[in-house]
Write a protein that holds these residues in place. Structure first.
Motif, PDB file in Angstrom:
ATOM      1  N   LEU A 423     -10.253  17.574 -86.497  1.00 57.89           N
ATOM      2  CA  LEU A 423     -11.700  17.753 -86.610  1.00 57.89           C
ATOM      3  C   LEU A 423     -12.365  16.478 -87.129  1.00 57.89           C
ATOM      4  O   LEU A 423     -13.420  16.069 -86.626  1.00 57.89           O
ATOM      5  CB  LEU A 423     -12.014  18.931 -87.533  1.00 57.89           C
ATOM      6  CG  LEU A 423     -13.503  19.198 -87.810  1.00 57.89           C
ATOM      7  CD1 LEU A 423     -14.245  19.512 -86.514  1.00 57.89           C
ATOM      8  CD2 LEU A 423     -13.665  20.340 -88.817  1.00 57.89           C
ATOM      9  N   ASN A 424     -11.750  15.846 -88.112  1.00 55.64           N
ATOM     10  CA  ASN A 424     -12.306  14.600 -88.659  1.00 55.64           C
ATOM     11  C   ASN A 424     -12.376  13.514 -87.592  1.00 55.64           C
ATOM     12  O   ASN A 424     -13.350  12.762 -87.513  1.00 55.64           O
ATOM     13  CB  ASN A 424     -11.466  14.117 -89.846  1.00 55.64           C
ATOM     14  CG  ASN A 424     -11.662  14.979 -91.081  1.00 55.64           C
ATOM     15  OD1 ASN A 424     -12.750  15.523 -91.294  1.00 55.64           O
ATOM     16  ND2 ASN A 424     -10.634  15.102 -91.897  1.00 55.64           N
ATOM     17  N   MET A 441     -18.660  16.946 -76.534  1.00 58.34           N
ATOM     18  CA  MET A 441     -17.777  17.217 -77.670  1.00 58.34           C
ATOM     19  C   MET A 441     -18.267  18.346 -78.564  1.00 58.34           C
ATOM     20  O   MET A 441     -17.474  18.964 -79.290  1.00 58.34           O
ATOM     21  CB  MET A 441     -17.619  15.946 -78.518  1.00 58.34           C
ATOM     22  CG  MET A 441     -16.713  14.893 -77.903  1.00 58.34           C
ATOM     23  SD  MET A 441     -16.400  13.528 -79.062  1.00 58.34           S
ATOM     24  CE  MET A 441     -17.965  12.668 -78.960  1.00 58.34           C
ATOM     25  N   ALA A 442     -19.569  18.607 -78.575  1.00 60.51           N
ATOM     26  CA  ALA A 442     -20.147  19.579 -79.511  1.00 60.51           C
ATOM     27  C   ALA A 442     -19.470  20.954 -79.471  1.00 60.51           C
ATOM     28  O   ALA A 442     -19.124  21.506 -80.525  1.00 60.51           O
ATOM     29  CB  ALA A 442     -21.648  19.709 -79.252  1.00 60.51           C
ATOM     30  N   LEU A 446     -17.516  22.747 -82.682  1.00 54.69           N
ATOM     31  CA  LEU A 446     -17.942  24.038 -83.243  1.00 54.69           C
ATOM     32  C   LEU A 446     -16.791  25.043 -83.240  1.00 54.69           C
ATOM     33  O   LEU A 446     -16.582  25.777 -84.217  1.00 54.69           O
ATOM     34  CB  LEU A 446     -19.127  24.583 -82.440  1.00 54.69           C
ATOM     35  CG  LEU A 446     -20.459  23.830 -82.617  1.00 54.69           C
ATOM     36  CD1 LEU A 446     -21.492  24.334 -81.619  1.00 54.69           C
ATOM     37  CD2 LEU A 446     -20.967  23.990 -84.045  1.00 54.69           C
ATOM     38  N   ASP A 447     -16.031  25.099 -82.137  1.00 52.70           N
ATOM     39  CA  ASP A 447     -14.880  26.015 -82.060  1.00 52.70           C
ATOM     40  C   ASP A 447     -13.839  25.674 -83.106  1.00 52.70           C
ATOM     41  O   ASP A 447     -13.276  26.569 -83.756  1.00 52.70           O
ATOM     42  CB  ASP A 447     -14.250  25.950 -80.665  1.00 52.70           C
ATOM     43  CG  ASP A 447     -15.125  26.620 -79.600  1.00 52.70           C
ATOM     44  OD1 ASP A 447     -16.036  27.375 -79.982  1.00 52.70           O
ATOM     45  OD2 ASP A 447     -14.895  26.359 -78.400  1.00 52.70           O
ATOM     46  N   GLN A 454     -11.489  30.050 -90.449  1.00 49.69           N
ATOM     47  CA  GLN A 454     -10.634  31.230 -90.397  1.00 49.69           C
ATOM     48  C   GLN A 454      -9.276  30.942 -91.035  1.00 49.69           C
ATOM     49  O   GLN A 454      -8.751  31.740 -91.816  1.00 49.69           O
ATOM     50  CB  GLN A 454     -10.448  31.673 -88.946  1.00 49.69           C
ATOM     51  CG  GLN A 454      -9.593  32.926 -88.783  1.00 49.69           C
ATOM     52  CD  GLN A 454      -9.354  33.280 -87.327  1.00 49.69           C
ATOM     53  OE1 GLN A 454      -9.956  32.702 -86.429  1.00 49.69           O
ATOM     54  NE2 GLN A 454      -8.457  34.218 -87.087  1.00 49.69           N
ATOM     55  N   MET A 455      -8.695  29.766 -90.713  1.00 49.52           N
ATOM     56  CA  MET A 455      -7.398  29.387 -91.284  1.00 49.52           C
ATOM     57  C   MET A 455      -7.500  29.241 -92.793  1.00 49.52           C
ATOM     58  O   MET A 455      -6.570  29.595 -93.531  1.00 49.52           O
ATOM     59  CB  MET A 455      -6.911  28.073 -90.657  1.00 49.52           C
ATOM     60  CG  MET A 455      -6.524  28.191 -89.197  1.00 49.52           C
ATOM     61  SD  MET A 455      -6.023  26.596 -88.493  1.00 49.52           S
ATOM     62  CE  MET A 455      -4.413  26.391 -89.244  1.00 49.52           C
TER      63      MET A 455
END
Length: 473
Positions: A423-424, A441-442, A446-447, A454-455
């Motif tokens: 993500l980073n 990429m957006a 977001l996903d 959640q994790m």
């Protein structure tokens, strides 16, 4: 006997030839930038004709270029008095290197005015003027700090002089920690429990960047450049992180007084980045290289290294008493020469105000130097069971169920960190991408953010289950 006489005659003739170097030869050396070779000749000519502007100019520039700024001032002042072209340019630099910043500002302003009259470019002089103004502001804010001791050591092994407590972490050279060869001058800071490191290595720009790595399941993650503007200018090196895990000191040669300067910044958890770095100022920084700033909170001692006024290959390690909050001298009320002495750390005793405080600090330093570090216990991880118990090895678990749950927890934590790193990287690509790339990429970002959230919740729940299972063994 005859052979010795011939040898003596040959040496005498050789020395005569060297000492008979002409002004023309010295000027040729000066033009090629061989200032050290040309300097003795110009010095001799200045001595024979003290008021000759050109001789003083050449000699002054040679002194400045070979690290003798103090010696350069007088001949360059004479050169300016005789209106030698470029005299003010080098006199301003000599003033600046000797902390006479007010005079440097005045000198550069006069030089710029003269250049404008002659319709010459002023960019170089204006940059030097702005630097002198910035340095003057720094001189007006010299920190009132008590420096208790200093010792000169070899630059190659300077870290050996740092005697900091185990609670403050550990310092290594880059080559020592990563077991590599080469001439990498970087350092590595490892946290107290050994689960994270901060270090420097060459980045995409070709200069040194500061990165961090986390230790998970006895393996180091990939290095991640520290976010924010830490790595934006020049080389960033010599990191040290306070026990709060938020405050980081490091050195950069991008902007400052000269060479490496020491900076401080703090991590902002809300934005996952570091605040704009601040120069720690004088007396810690100088026109030379200053770096490896360490605050040992356990021993209440501070350390930093500087090559100011040192021969090649040597550095001076200074030990000081850290202030709880920054206190500065009153520039307007103090003698300028005394302020410069304090900024340069001309005398340690001039910084001593309370003999008892100094004596106690020296005792702490002596104890730190003579202290033998405890052998660090083997640590595979750090897992808090309760306020009084922390586990570091799988063998610490008493419950088979808790151990099984913890193995699941560690795998989930590893997956979580991998996704977080992904993500980073996506966010970094997004920040530098064009409009079309950002739109593409957006959705993925977001996903991934939802998945990571959640994790995180699953990890927190599993962490509680591990604790409960161990407590009810």
């Amino acid at each position: 006997m005859k052979g010795k006489y011939i040898l003596f005659l040959f040496c005498s003739l050789f020395l005569c030839e060297v000492s008979a170097q002409t002004l023309e030869q010295a000027r040729a050396l000066f033009t090629k930038g061989e200032y050290e070779k040309a300097k003795p000749v110009f010095k001799r000519y200045v001595k024979s004709q003290p008021s000759n502007g050109n001789y003083n100019y050449w000699y002054g520039v040679c002194c400045l270029k070979t690290g003798e700024a103090e010696e350069a001032v007088k001949p360059l002042e004479m050169a300016v008095k005789k209106r030698v072209a470029s005299g003010q340019l080098y006199l301003g630099q000599a003033y600046n290197e000797t902390y006479r910043f007010e005079e440097a500002v005045e000198c550069f302003e006069e030089y710029i005015a003269d250049l404008k009259k002659r319709k010459r470019a002023t960019e170089e002089a204006e940059k030097l003027l702005e630097k002198s103004k910035a340095d003057l502001r720094m001189l007006k804010g010299v920190e009132d700090v008590c420096i208790i001791d200093s010792f000169v050591v070899d630059k190659a092994t300077f870290l050996n002089a740092y005697k900091i407590s185990e609670e403050s972490g550990k310092l290594f050279t880059f080559n020592e920690f990563f077991q590599t060869g080469g001439d990498h001058e970087g350092t590595v800071y490892e946290t107290e429990i050994g689960n994270k490191i901060y270090y420097s290595e060459k980045g995409e720009r070709g200069s040194l960047d500061i990165l961090s790595k986390n230790k998970l399941q006895n393996e180091w993650s990939n290095g991640r450049p520290l976010p924010g503007s830490i790595n934006d200018a020049g080389n960033a090196n010599y990191p040290y992180v306070m026990a709060d895990g938020v405050t980081i000191y490091y050195a950069s040669d991008g902007e400052g007084l000269g060479g490496y300067d020491i900076f401080v910044t703090r991590y902002n958890t809300n934005t996952d980045t570091y605040l704009v770095p601040e120069n720690v100022g004088m007396p810690f920084n100088s026109p030379y290289n200053d770096y490896m700033y360490v605050i040992d909170e356990y021993n209440n001692l501070g350390w930093f290294a500087s090559d100011r006024f040192q021969p090649e290959g040597k550095v001076c390690i200074y030990v000081f008493i850290p202030n709880n909050s920054k206190q500065t001298y009153n520039y307007e009320a103090m003698d300028r020469k005394q302020m410069i002495r304090l900024a340069q750390i001309h005398s340690l005793k001039e910084t001593w105000k309370d003999k008892q405080t100094v004596a106690e600090a020296l005792q702490r330093l002596e104890a730190a130097i003579s202290h033998k570090p405890k052998e660090r216990r083997k640590i595979d991880f750090e897992f808090v069971i309760d306020d009084n118990t922390t586990y570091y090895l799988m063998t610490d678990f008493k419950s088979a169920k808790a151990k099984q749950l913890f193995l699941r927890y560690r795998q989930m934590e590893k997956d979580y960190l991998q996704q977080e790193e992904k993500l980073n990287n996506l966010r970094q690509q997004y920040s530098t991408g064009n409009k079309q790339g950002k739109e593409r990429m957006a959705p993925a970002i977001l996903d991934l953010e939802k998945r990571i959230l959640q994790m995180s919740e699953e990890l927190a729940a599993l962490e509680i289950n591990v604790r409960n299972a161990e407590k009810t063994k």
